[in-house]
Write an enzyme that holds these catalytic residues in place. Structure first.
Site, PDB file in Angstrom:
ATOM      1  N   LYS A 249       0.845  -1.191   0.000  1.00  0.00           N
ATOM      2  CA  LYS A 249       0.000   0.000   0.000  1.00  0.00           C
ATOM      3  C   LYS A 249       0.883   1.246   0.000  1.00  0.00           C
ATOM      4  CE  LYS A 249      -4.006   1.890   2.537  1.00  0.00           C
ATOM      5  NZ  LYS A 249      -4.835   1.745   3.756  1.00  0.00           N
TER       6      LYS A 249
ATOM      7  N   SER B 131      -9.718   1.700   2.649  1.00  0.00           N
ATOM      8  CA  SER B 131      -8.838   2.453   1.788  1.00  0.00           C
ATOM      9  C   SER B 131      -7.771   1.617   1.074  1.00  0.00           C
ATOM     10  CB  SER B 131      -8.146   3.538   2.600  1.00  0.00           C
ATOM     11  OG  SER B 131      -7.286   2.965   3.560  1.00  0.00           O
TER      12      SER B 131
ATOM     13  N   SER C 216      -9.909  -0.597   6.852  1.00  0.00           N
ATOM     14  CA  SER C 216      -9.293  -0.387   5.539  1.00  0.00           C
ATOM     15  C   SER C 216      -8.605  -1.609   4.941  1.00  0.00           C
ATOM     16  CB  SER C 216      -8.286   0.762   5.606  1.00  0.00           C
ATOM     17  OG  SER C 216      -8.972   1.986   5.538  1.00  0.00           O
TER      18      SER C 216
END
Lengths: 482, 483, 98
Positions: free
Chosen positions: B73, B148, B172
């Site tokens: 990420k 996210s 997330s």
């Protein structure tokens, strides 16, 4: 009549090797810009703070020595504001649960002991340094500024007093005593000129009826002298306003060192909202009895205690005691010498007169010297035993301090032993009398003081190696024959 | 067999090289990216260096991720590799250091294959808040992959990478795992070092892994878990061997079903699919017990107040002075701050910074931030007392199916409500895992297992048992022709 | 009410050093008001005897020893800076009261 009411906020950098929350060195004095910086103290994305144990211990040591109450439960908070010397956009500090509360500092004002209470002591991190570029390198005139983060993250202890101080002189004496204490405790270098000790002052004036005035805060006081001057100026300014029937405005004022005045920096309505909240990256601090006991063991007697002890048990004069306790290292030196030489009065005299005059001449601090108690005492003993005269002793001390050579060897090498050969001395006395006819005439006419001149001449001839009293006696004997 | 084991067997038999494995995944990336946009950065020079580095290592048992690609990420710092947080304000930021998790992955022979898309600074539930364009759900390209960590989840779902790391502040990792049909684990707060994770909400953030199979998840968790002296909130705790718990029986375990998390606001289609999942659990011999977590209905405001307050402070450092975006036309400092931040941050980030600043400001602190931290205590107490009665707790991971792009983005509150079932876990600090539990109209649905502090081994154990009976790990999306 | 909140919003945006366009001001004030109204729900709970929780783990006294480690080379420290001069970060005129 108005009574000044003053409270101080003192910031002292703590003497740790590494910074508060990272392992960068704190030795920033001569470091080129941004060379003592890592991702943590420059607030890069993703970094996390890990508190320096030593900084916490040094703060607790200070707090215990200043009679504070140590909070069993304490924590760090974030103080949020934007400024280029604060790269994270917040300063890690302590808000509602500081490590220490209460306590007091005692110091002497005109031989009276005065006590100033403390509100709190907390731990935080220092900010970076700004260099203002442009005309006059001052903030208001600068075209732009440059940021150096070497200082950023150095552990800082903030000591806040109650408004117990009532004159500029008291404020200065308080701060001087506090610095002395910090140095005795070895928690801060206390150098105001280098910025490792800084001070803001809150000041208002109270009317005769006991009504407290509006206070202002003075920033940018960089020496003991400017603290006193800034307060004197500000108190006078406030009194004048009141006398003219005007109001003092609550604001922050800047001490202008050049013009020797205070000027408005920002008003109350412009005060920042710091949005303090608990620092989520650092777990709380819990100070146990065991930790406190360990730290207590490291606290030495404080300067005022030491001073009173010298006065009351060794019967030194207040001035002598003050000088000897002015620096921790000097005080320790005195103690060491006293173990070797049991005449405190004489020892104190040698330190406060001969040693101090050497330091003054050389513009040195005692802690810059490398003086051995054994050697120092040896010099005094040689004088005591009449092996050398006092002037010679003084000379030897200087030579020893300059060269670190063994004083006994200096005496031997340079032949400085006291002259006790009477015939030899008598011969010199005769020679001096013969060579100074006018002085001799004056003496015989009754100007008895002239003898001191003649003594001086004899001492010059003997390179100070003769006993003063003896020379004087011989001179008088010889003169009376004329 | 897990994918790691499969690849390692091929390495041992010398049937394939590290370079060939990486090239195979790069081919998948090349095929999928035009359709899904899971990655923000795939730097071939960097990968080349990574391959050479790993080729220089001698493969042994200890290198548990030898030659395995991992997608990261883009809010986890990678030394020398662009790390943007999907924000214009960090669009050109090249970190000078590796996050602790990256250091550990590399040490075990993993290859960082690329940086994945996210909602800017991890603020969002759909990956639509990326400054560089949204990621799409490979099961239906018109729908969001969740967020996210949408990019990391999609990279696993498409097979662009066998493993990925995300971060989970309020769901997330778990919610995009649920939306894309993969496994995602949010570890116990303090199990995985946050050093090098760009902070959103420090007291809630945790890094965690994504995988298709529980075995693979256990292996990567083993690598990233454990004490790190650089993170003061990391617990001095030695994790057990997670692979050991796989395959053990879960018979007799008590699992709590909190009625508050199954009733209100959960779509019927989700409940319908999860019904059969509950049946599978009963087949495994676990006892399902209805419980109550009365304060979880307060979790959403509690979470958004705490998270935005911390974020408002954490994001203060992006001020255009020391790194990051600066509007260079400003003549004084204050406009430089305001314009750089105003232009550098996206809409949702600004909204949250303002909300958090407000919640901490004079006069509102007590009613908002302080109140929320008190309610947080109550929420944790609720979980604590529940775990005195049951071993684990389950709920849907998301109350809804993957929604359409643009469907909720205009209404922040509606978007926030998506996180209602994942948020309580972060507030309590406990671990939770989302496991694929079925499909509705070819859209995946996840089941969330929650456990007490440091119960990752148990979560993996039950997920493994569950996946044995309900295995979707071989099911790949086929929305793109020719793949 | 809304106008009031716009004042509040402007003050908050200033504290956060965020430039907002007029459209943003309007949008945010509407949305934030709605969100804050929803958050009022928390006031239903009596928390007068509840301790606030800032940390989820029962950790305390996490300290490091006072040891120096190498700092980072200044080239790396300054690499991402938008403007530098003489190895320092450069900032424009700092006006009164920042």
């Amino acid at each position: 009549m108005y009574l000044p009411v003053i409270g101080l906020e003192v910031h002292a950098q703590l003497l740790t090797k590494s910074k508060m929350f990272c392992s960068c060195s704190t030795d920033h004095e001569n470091a080129p810009p941004n060379t003592l910086v890592c991702p943590i103290c420059m607030g890069m994305p993703g970094v996390l703070p890990v508190p320096n144990k030593k900084a916490i211990e040094l703060l607790i040591k200070t707090a215990l020595a200043l009679n504070c109450e140590i909070s069993p439960f304490s924590k760090f908070d974030r103080k949020n504001y934007f400024y280029p010397d604060l790269p994270k956009g917040y300063q890690i500090s302590q808000y509602d649960l500081p490590l220490a509360r209460g306590g007091y500092v005692e110091f002497e004002v005109d031989s009276e002991i005065k006590r100033v209470r403390l509100k709190r002591i907390h731990l935080e991190e220092d900010t970076g340094k700004l260099l203002h570029v442009g005309e006059g390198d001052r903030l208001a005139e600068a075209e732009y500024s440059l940021v150096d983060l070497n200082r950023c993250g150095i552990p800082l202890m903030e000591i806040v007093t109650e408004p117990d101080i009532h004159s500029p002189k008291e404020a200065r004496l308080f701060l001087q005593e506090l610095r002395k204490i910090l140095r005795y405790l070895e928690v801060s270098s206390g150098d105001m000129e280098k910025g490792s000790l800084r001070c803001d002052a809150n000041v208002s004036v109270m009317t005769e009826k006991g009504i407290l005035g509006i206070r202002t805060e003075i920033k940018n006081v960089n020496s003991f002298y400017s603290l006193e001057k800034a307060l004197e100026y500000e108190i006078e300014r406030q009194i004048n306003l009141l006398k003219e029937g005007k109001e003092v405005i609550q604001e922050t004022r800047h001490w202008d060192e050049k013009k020797q005045i205070t000027v408005t920096l920002r008003g109350k309505e412009e005060a920042e909202d710091y949005r303090y909240f608990p620092e989520p990256d650092i777990p709380p601090i819990i100070i146990s009895k065991e930790i406190l006991e360990e730290i207590k063991k490291t606290i030495p007697p404080l300067p005022l205690q030491r001073k009173l002890l010298l006065q009351n048990t060794l019967f030194l004069s207040p001035i002598e005691s003050e000088i000897i306790t002015s620096e921790k290292e000097l005080c320790e030196f005195f103690d060491e010498c006293l173990k070797l030489y049991n005449n405190p009065k004489n020892l104190s005299n040698w330190i406060t007169v001969e040693l101090m005059s050497y330091l003054n001449d050389q513009k040195l601090n005692f802690r810059d010297l490398n003086i051995e108690p054994k050697r120092f005492v040896k010099i005094i003993e040689m004088v005591d035993k009449n092996e050398i005269t006092r002037p010679v002793g003084k000379e030897i001390l200087r030579k020893y301090l300059d060269t670190k050579e063994d004083p006994e060897k200096i005496v031997e090498k340079e032949g400085l032993k006291t002259v006790s050969d009477l015939d030899f001395l008598k011969e010199i006395v005769k020679r001096v009398i013969d060579g100074n006819e006018r002085a001799v005439l004056d003496y015989l006419k009754g100007k008895k003081n002239v003898i001191n001149f003649l003594v001086g001449q004899v001492m010059k001839e003997t390179k100070g190696r003769a006993s003063l009293d003896l020379v004087k006696n011989l001179l008088e004997e010889e003169l009376n024959k004329r | 067999m897990g994918i790691i084991k499969e690849i390692h067997n091929l390495y041992l038999k010398k049937e394939i090289t590290v370079r060939e494995v990486i090239e195979k995944y790069l081919k998948n990336i090349e095929n999928w990216e035009p359709h899904v946009h899971a990655f923000l950065t795939v730097n071939l020079d960097y990968i080349e260096r990574e391959i050479k580095r790993v080729e220089g290592l001698k493969f042994n048992e200890d290198l548990t991720l030898y030659g395995i690609p991992v997608a990261i990420k883009d809010n986890i710092l990678t030394e020398g590799l662009l790390t943007t947080c999907a924000s214009k304000i960090l669009a050109n930021f090249i970190p000078p250091y590796d996050a602790e998790v990256i250091r550990r992955l590399k040490e075990k022979g993993a290859i960082i294959i690329g940086k994945t898309n996210l909602d800017e600074f991890a603020m969002g539930s759909s990956t639509e808040n990326s400054a560089f364009g949204p990621t799409k759900n490979p099961w239906d390209l018109e729908r969001v992959p969740g967020g996210s960590s949408g990019g990391s989840a999609v990279a696993i779902a498409t097979g662009e990478s066998p493993l990925a790391l995300g971060s989970d502040t309020g769901g997330s990792i778990r919610q995009p795992a649920s939306f894309t049909g993969v496994i995602g684990l949010k570890p116990t707060y303090g199990l995985v070092s946050r050093y090098g994770l760009v902070a959103f909400a420090s007291s809630l953030d945790q890094i965690g892994p994504f995988a298709r199979k529980v075995e693979d998840l256990a292996i990567i968790l083993q690598v990233i878990a454990g004490y790190d002296p650089k993170d003061s909130t990391s617990l001095p705790y030695s994790p057990p061997n997670y692979l050991d718990s796989l395959g053990k029986s879960v018979k007799g375990w008590k699992i709590g079903i909190p009625k508050e998390m199954w009733e209100r606001g959960v779509e019927d289609s989700v409940l319908e699919v999860l019904d059969s999942a509950l049946k599978v659990l009963r087949d495994l011999g676990v006892e399902l017990i209805e419980i109550s977590l009365p304060t979880v209905e307060y979790a959403l405001p509690t979470y958004y107040l705490i998270a935005t307050s911390e974020a408002s402070s954490n994001l203060a450092r992006y001020d255009g002075i020391h790194y990051g975006y600066r509007n260079k036309n400003q003549k004084d400092l204050i406009s430089l701050y305001k314009v750089s931040r105003g232009e550098g941050f996206g809409s949702e980030v600004k909204r949250r910074i303002i909300l958090g600043t407000y919640a901490l400001s004079a006069g509102y602190y007590d009613a908002y931030y302080l109140k929320a931290t008190k309610v947080r205590t109550l929420i944790r107490q609720d979980f604590e007392s529940a775990f005195r009665k049951v071993d684990l707790i389950i709920s849907p991971t998301s109350p809804v199916l993957p929604f359409r792009l643009g469907e909720r983005i205009e209404d922040p509150l509606k978007m926030y409500l998506i996180d209602i079932l994942t948020i309580p876990v972060n507030l309590a600090g406990i671990p939770a895992i989302s496991v694929p539990a079925g499909f509705k109209d070819n859209l995946p649905i996840g089941l969330q297992f929650m456990g007490p502090f440091f119960s990752e081994d148990k979560l993996l154990q039950i997920s493994y048992a569950f996946q044995k009976l309900m295995d979707f790990s071989e099911k790949y999306p086929n929305t793109v022709e020719g793949l | 009410m809304i106008r009031n909140f716009i004042q509040q919003l402007r003050k908050t945006a200033h504290l956060a050093r965020l430039n907002l366009t007029e459209e943003e001001e309007e949008l945010y004030s509407k949305q934030l008001e709605e969100i804050l109204n929803y958050f009022q729900k928390l006031q239903e709970l009596d928390t007068s005897n509840v301790e606030p929780m800032a940390h989820v783990l029962p950790l305390n006294n996490v300290w490091r020893e006072d040891e120096i480690k190498e700092s980072m080379e200044k080239e790396l420290i300054l690499k991402n800076a938008p403007e530098i001069e003489n190895n320092c970060f450069k900032v424009p005129k700092i006006v009164k009261n920042i």
